[in-house]
Design a protein around this motif. Structure first.
Motif, PDB file in Angstrom:
ATOM      1  N   LEU A  18       0.778  -1.271   0.129  1.00  0.00           N
ATOM      2  CA  LEU A  18       0.080  -0.121  -0.082  1.00  0.00           C
ATOM      3  C   LEU A  18       0.755   1.228   0.052  1.00  0.00           C
ATOM      4  N   ASP A  19       0.902   1.916  -0.925  1.00  0.00           N
ATOM      5  CA  ASP A  19       1.810   3.155  -1.328  1.00  0.00           C
ATOM      6  C   ASP A  19       0.842   4.563  -1.372  1.00  0.00           C
ATOM      7  N   SER A  20       0.287   4.741  -0.370  1.00  0.00           N
ATOM      8  CA  SER A  20      -0.313   6.010  -0.433  1.00  0.00           C
ATOM      9  C   SER A  20      -0.309   6.741   0.953  1.00  0.00           C
ATOM     10  N   PRO A  21       0.998   7.113   1.360  1.00  0.00           N
ATOM     11  CA  PRO A  21       1.097   7.523   2.672  1.00  0.00           C
ATOM     12  C   PRO A  21       0.475   8.645   2.945  1.00  0.00           C
ATOM     13  N   ASP A  22       0.316   9.789   1.979  1.00  0.00           N
ATOM     14  CA  ASP A  22      -0.392  10.916   2.055  1.00  0.00           C
ATOM     15  C   ASP A  22      -1.687  10.903   2.642  1.00  0.00           C
ATOM     16  N   THR A  23      -2.394   9.810   2.410  1.00  0.00           N
ATOM     17  CA  THR A  23      -3.810   9.632   2.837  1.00  0.00           C
ATOM     18  C   THR A  23      -3.980   8.433   3.828  1.00  0.00           C
ATOM     19  N   ARG A  24      -2.668   8.203   4.425  1.00  0.00           N
ATOM     20  CA  ARG A  24      -2.471   7.131   5.258  1.00  0.00           C
ATOM     21  C   ARG A  24      -2.937   5.816   4.743  1.00  0.00           C
ATOM     22  N   ASN A  25      -2.583   5.486   3.458  1.00  0.00           N
ATOM     23  CA  ASN A  25      -3.021   4.346   3.197  1.00  0.00           C
ATOM     24  C   ASN A  25      -4.621   3.934   3.038  1.00  0.00           C
ATOM     25  N   ALA A  26      -5.619   4.993   3.119  1.00  0.00           N
ATOM     26  CA  ALA A  26      -6.840   4.913   3.118  1.00  0.00           C
ATOM     27  C   ALA A  26      -7.626   4.194   1.946  1.00  0.00           C
ATOM     28  N   LEU A  27      -8.395   3.278   2.365  1.00  0.00           N
ATOM     29  CA  LEU A  27      -9.042   2.699   1.235  1.00  0.00           C
ATOM     30  C   LEU A  27     -10.103   3.350   0.384  1.00  0.00           C
ATOM     31  N   SER A  28      -9.585   4.052  -0.825  1.00  0.00           N
ATOM     32  CA  SER A  28     -10.352   4.858  -1.622  1.00  0.00           C
ATOM     33  C   SER A  28     -10.679   3.669  -2.760  1.00  0.00           C
ATOM     34  N   ALA A  29     -11.491   4.415  -3.687  1.00  0.00           N
ATOM     35  CA  ALA A  29     -12.199   3.334  -4.789  1.00  0.00           C
ATOM     36  C   ALA A  29     -10.898   3.042  -5.634  1.00  0.00           C
ATOM     37  N   THR A  59       1.409   4.118   8.614  1.00  0.00           N
ATOM     38  CA  THR A  59       0.125   3.417   8.882  1.00  0.00           C
ATOM     39  C   THR A  59      -0.067   2.398   7.655  1.00  0.00           C
ATOM     40  N   PHE A  60      -0.455   1.288   8.318  1.00  0.00           N
ATOM     41  CA  PHE A  60      -0.560   0.181   7.182  1.00  0.00           C
ATOM     42  C   PHE A  60      -1.914   0.527   6.627  1.00  0.00           C
ATOM     43  N   CYS A  61      -3.119   0.930   7.096  1.00  0.00           N
ATOM     44  CA  CYS A  61      -4.417   1.370   6.500  1.00  0.00           C
ATOM     45  C   CYS A  61      -5.206   2.020   7.414  1.00  0.00           C
ATOM     46  N   ALA A  62      -5.622   3.057   7.002  1.00  0.00           N
ATOM     47  CA  ALA A  62      -6.295   4.070   7.966  1.00  0.00           C
ATOM     48  C   ALA A  62      -7.833   3.621   8.032  1.00  0.00           C
ATOM     49  N   GLY A  63      -8.360   2.723   7.200  1.00  0.00           N
ATOM     50  CA  GLY A  63      -9.642   2.228   6.948  1.00  0.00           C
ATOM     51  C   GLY A  63     -10.223   3.172   5.664  1.00  0.00           C
ATOM     52  N   ALA A  64     -11.529   3.249   5.379  1.00  0.00           N
ATOM     53  CA  ALA A  64     -12.112   3.745   4.405  1.00  0.00           C
ATOM     54  C   ALA A  64     -11.614   5.323   3.924  1.00  0.00           C
ATOM     55  N   ASP A  65     -11.445   5.471   2.947  1.00  0.00           N
ATOM     56  CA  ASP A  65     -11.239   6.884   2.720  1.00  0.00           C
ATOM     57  C   ASP A  65     -12.567   7.852   2.499  1.00  0.00           C
ATOM     58  N   LEU A  66     -12.628   8.575   3.657  1.00  0.00           N
ATOM     59  CA  LEU A  66     -13.877   9.106   3.951  1.00  0.00           C
ATOM     60  C   LEU A  66     -14.432  10.190   2.714  1.00  0.00           C
ATOM     61  N   ARG A  67     -13.127  10.743   1.921  1.00  0.00           N
ATOM     62  CA  ARG A  67     -13.528  11.595   0.637  1.00  0.00           C
ATOM     63  C   ARG A  67     -13.770  10.898  -0.941  1.00  0.00           C
ATOM     64  N   ASP A  68     -13.509   9.596  -0.525  1.00  0.00           N
ATOM     65  CA  ASP A  68     -13.696   8.885  -1.790  1.00  0.00           C
ATOM     66  C   ASP A  68     -13.631   7.225  -1.470  1.00  0.00           C
ATOM     67  N   PRO A  69     -14.788   7.091  -0.672  1.00  0.00           N
ATOM     68  CA  PRO A  69     -14.793   5.650  -0.228  1.00  0.00           C
ATOM     69  C   PRO A  69     -15.144   4.490  -1.279  1.00  0.00           C
ATOM     70  N   GLY A  95       2.941  -0.560  11.431  1.00  0.00           N
ATOM     71  CA  GLY A  95       2.371   0.802  11.503  1.00  0.00           C
ATOM     72  C   GLY A  95       0.942   0.625  12.019  1.00  0.00           C
ATOM     73  N   HIS A  96       0.169   1.742  12.027  1.00  0.00           N
ATOM     74  CA  HIS A  96      -1.385   1.751  12.472  1.00  0.00           C
ATOM     75  C   HIS A  96      -2.169   0.896  11.597  1.00  0.00           C
ATOM     76  N   VAL A  97      -3.263   0.643  12.062  1.00  0.00           N
ATOM     77  CA  VAL A  97      -4.456  -0.259  11.262  1.00  0.00           C
ATOM     78  C   VAL A  97      -5.532   0.216  11.862  1.00  0.00           C
ATOM     79  N   ARG A  98      -6.670   0.742  10.983  1.00  0.00           N
ATOM     80  CA  ARG A  98      -7.946   1.139  11.577  1.00  0.00           C
ATOM     81  C   ARG A  98      -9.061   0.440  10.752  1.00  0.00           C
ATOM     82  N   ALA A  99      -9.930   0.451  11.287  1.00  0.00           N
ATOM     83  CA  ALA A  99     -11.194   0.145  10.696  1.00  0.00           C
ATOM     84  C   ALA A  99     -11.165  -0.955   9.342  1.00  0.00           C
ATOM     85  N   GLY A 100     -11.457  -0.593   8.028  1.00  0.00           N
ATOM     86  CA  GLY A 100     -11.333  -1.467   7.148  1.00  0.00           C
ATOM     87  C   GLY A 100      -9.999  -2.095   6.658  1.00  0.00           C
TER      88      GLY A 100
END
Length: 245
Positions: A18-29, A59-69, A95-100
């Motif tokens: 997962l290589d989107s550290p600017d969004t904390r690897n949030a799960l976007s579409a 952060t491994f993954c911050a869960g769903a990307d609330l701006r582009d879930p 790193g940290h893992v949240r939600a999704g």
């Protein structure tokens, strides 16, 4: 567009990051789509013996990307792809893992994390529920512990995550933990690995077959609710939600 994932290969093991550290690897579409494509390709590649799912940033993954879930159906598809893949999937977390992101861990066959990692099911704090990710979590994780952490959103550490079955192991050096795991996978016959994984994932796939439609509908309903709108707005505005007492 910048790639959202990284890929590399070493001795038959495909490393997907997962290589989107600017969004904390949030799960976007887009990230869910990229991961689904990567794992589909790994499943078809006879030279891939196993897959390691890891990350860049803290952060491994911050869960769903609330701006582009992602659409709930797309997230179900990704989680099922991990479970059904005829190659073992190993999560490597530093790193940290949240939600999704916890759903991703549960969908992997083996998961290891460093002691610096932290975990939380934060859905209830923004007005939703860990619906879709329950498909791999409920069959594999201690139910009493899930009741606590689902309902409270409390943070817990890697040792606790291993105790409740979310992780296979935790250690100071996650690569030292995984070294014998990857060695063992390389020594195992590919066909035997596929059939053994099929045995291990049967109950998880039963949950997908039985509950995916209902949990997808629940997720969609909750994300469109007034409480979710308030919770997500409060999160993005860095303030307490209106229901805090």
């Amino acid at each position: 567009m910048t790639s959202l994932i990284g890929r590399a290969r070493a001795r038959g093991v495909e490393w997907v990051s997962l290589d989107s550290p600017d969004t904390r690897n949030a799960l976007s579409a887009a990230l869910v789509d990229a991961l689904t494509t990567a794992f589909t390709e790994c499943g078809k590649d006879d030279d891939v013996r196993a897959v390691v799912l890891t990350h860049t940033g803290n952060t491994f993954c911050a869960g769903a990307d609330l701006r582009d879930p992602p659409h709930p159906d797309a997230l179900v598809g990704l989680l099922r792809r991990l479970v059904e893949l005829p190659k073992p999937v190993v999560a490597r977390v530093t790193g940290h893992v949240r939600a999704g992101g916890l759903g991703l861990l549960a969908a992997c066959d083996i998961a290891a994390a460093s002691h610096t990692s932290g975990f939380a099911f934060t859905e209830v704090r923004i007005g939703v529920a860990p619906a879709v990710i329950s498909l791999p979590l409920l069959p594999r994780t201690d139910p009493r512990a899930l009741a606590r952490y689902y309902l409270t959103g409390e943070r817990f550490d890697a040792v606790e995550a291993a105790r409740i079955g979310l992780l296979t192991a935790a250690g100071e050096d996650v690569d030292a933990v995984l070294e014998p795991v990857l060695d063992g996978l390389r020594r195992s016959a590919p066909g035997a690995l596929a059939e053994t994984k099929r045995l291990l994932t049967a109950r998880v796939l039963e949950a997908f077959d039985r509950d995916a439609a209902d949990l997808t509908a629940l997720s969609a309903r909750l994300f469109s609710s007034a409480q979710a709108r308030e919770g997500m707005t409060a999160f993005l505005e860095r303030r307490d939600p209106e229901w805090l007492v």
